[in-house]
Design an enzyme around this catalytic site. Structure first.
Site, PDB file in Angstrom:
ATOM      1  N   GLY A 113      -4.478  -2.514   3.707  1.00 23.17           N
ATOM      2  CA  GLY A 113      -4.243  -3.943   3.559  1.00 23.17           C
ATOM      3  C   GLY A 113      -5.523  -4.654   3.158  1.00 23.17           C
ATOM      4  N   CYS A 114      -5.402  -5.843   2.590  1.00 16.48           N
ATOM      5  CA  CYS A 114      -6.580  -6.556   2.096  1.00 16.48           C
ATOM      6  C   CYS A 114      -7.510  -6.978   3.233  1.00 16.48           C
ATOM      7  CB  CYS A 114      -6.164  -7.749   1.231  1.00 16.48           C
ATOM      8  SG  CYS A 114      -5.029  -8.910   2.025  1.00 16.48           S
TER       9      CYS A 114
END
Length: 317
Positions: A113-114
């Protein structure tokens, strides 16, 4: 020549992947006509014809799509949250010790995930080196551009009659149940969930993840932390650099790029760790292509936007 299919190529992550791959001479990009891009049979055929398939889909759709893949040789790189803490999938962050070798031979790769990418890049090596206690109660503040919310949020921010509240930063994930927290804990080996404060602001792309440490969290000095980062991030797509703008840090500095910069500020007992990158780059599409490159056995930065002076780490050898 490797055959590559992007399932969900009209979302923000899929579009960025397609943009990065369009001019590649070492792959054949499989595409579906507009009228078939949501047709299950057509998607199934493309998925099974591909050597590598990117899933840029919502979590439930990604889980269902995996079941369509019957070709044992198809490598799936899932950009959704669906499989990031699944032990049957390899976590796609090659900068972790030994992870590039797992990625190279994997058939199922879960893209990070970012927000989690920045947090893990900051925290995991310090836990491994004994500089952060595994039972530390950490706090993470993460600022992102609105493209991280996908096409719906982009439209919301870019419409001419948008809500006035969008003109200032907006905190979300208020329940402390953000979907990135499980991977942050698992990959870093933390026994407590960090207090996580994600914020979306009125700019398109760019991310700044901050973790603040006190003497209660750290076994060592600020110089020990800097030394650990210098040793770990001296090459590749994550690099250590004390890089500010006259005493300020801008979250858009690395927008449009596919690398990440790690910095450390403060003093002993009051330390700020910062990761800056593009939420669509090293936080999503760039990381997915990096994983594909490792699977293919080419330089990890092939086809990516990296700074002048980039030096490969030979992660895939």
């Amino acid at each position: 020549m490797a055959k590559v299919f992007i399932d969900g190529s009209y979302g923000t992550a899929g579009l960025r992947i397609r943009d990065r791959l369009t001019d590649r001479k070492d792959i054949e990009l499989l595409t579906l006509p507009e009228e078939l891009r949501k047709d299950e049979n057509a998607r199934k055929e493309a998925l099974n014809a591909a050597d590598i398939a990117f899933l840029c889909l919502h979590d439930n759709v990604a889980r269902a799509t995996v079941k369509l893949v019957e070709n044992p040789d198809t490598v799936i790189i899932d950009a959704s949250t669906a499989h990031r803490v699944d032990d049957n999938w390899v976590y796609g962050m090659p900068e972790l010790d030994g992870q590039s070798f797992l990625i190279k031979s994997a058939k199922r790769i879960a893209n990070p995930g970012c927000h989690a990418s920045g947090f893990i890049a900051l925290v995991e090596p310090l836990v491994q080196d004994g500089l952060i206690y595994p039972d530390a109660r950490l706090t993470c503040f993460s600022l992102t551009g609105y493209s991280g919310g996908g096409n719906g949020m982009i439209a919301q921010y870019e419409t001419s009659d948008r809500d006035v509240w969008l003109s200032a930063p907006r905190t979300y994930g208020l329940s402390q149940n953000h979907k990135h927290i499980p991977e942050m804990m698992k990959v870093c080996g933390l026994s407590h969930a960090p207090v996580f404060c994600p914020v979306v602001a009125d700019y398109y792309s760019g991310m700044q993840v901050t973790v603040c440490l006190t003497s209660n969290d750290v076994s060592g000095t600020i110089d020990d932390i800097r030394a650990a980062y210098k040793e770990k991030y001296h090459c590749g797509l994550i690099r250590y650099c004390e890089d500010d703008e006259d005493g300020f840090l801008s979250a858009i500095k690395y927008s449009g790029r596919d690398d990440m910069v790690i910095s450390v500020y403060g003093k002993d007992g009051c330390i700020t760790l910062v990761a800056r990158f593009d939420n669509l780059g090293k936080g999503a599409s760039g990381a997915a292509i990096q994983n594909m490159n490792i699977v293919l056995g080419v330089d990890e930065a092939t086809g990516l936007v990296v700074p002048d002076g980039y030096m490969a780490c030979n992660l895939n050898l």
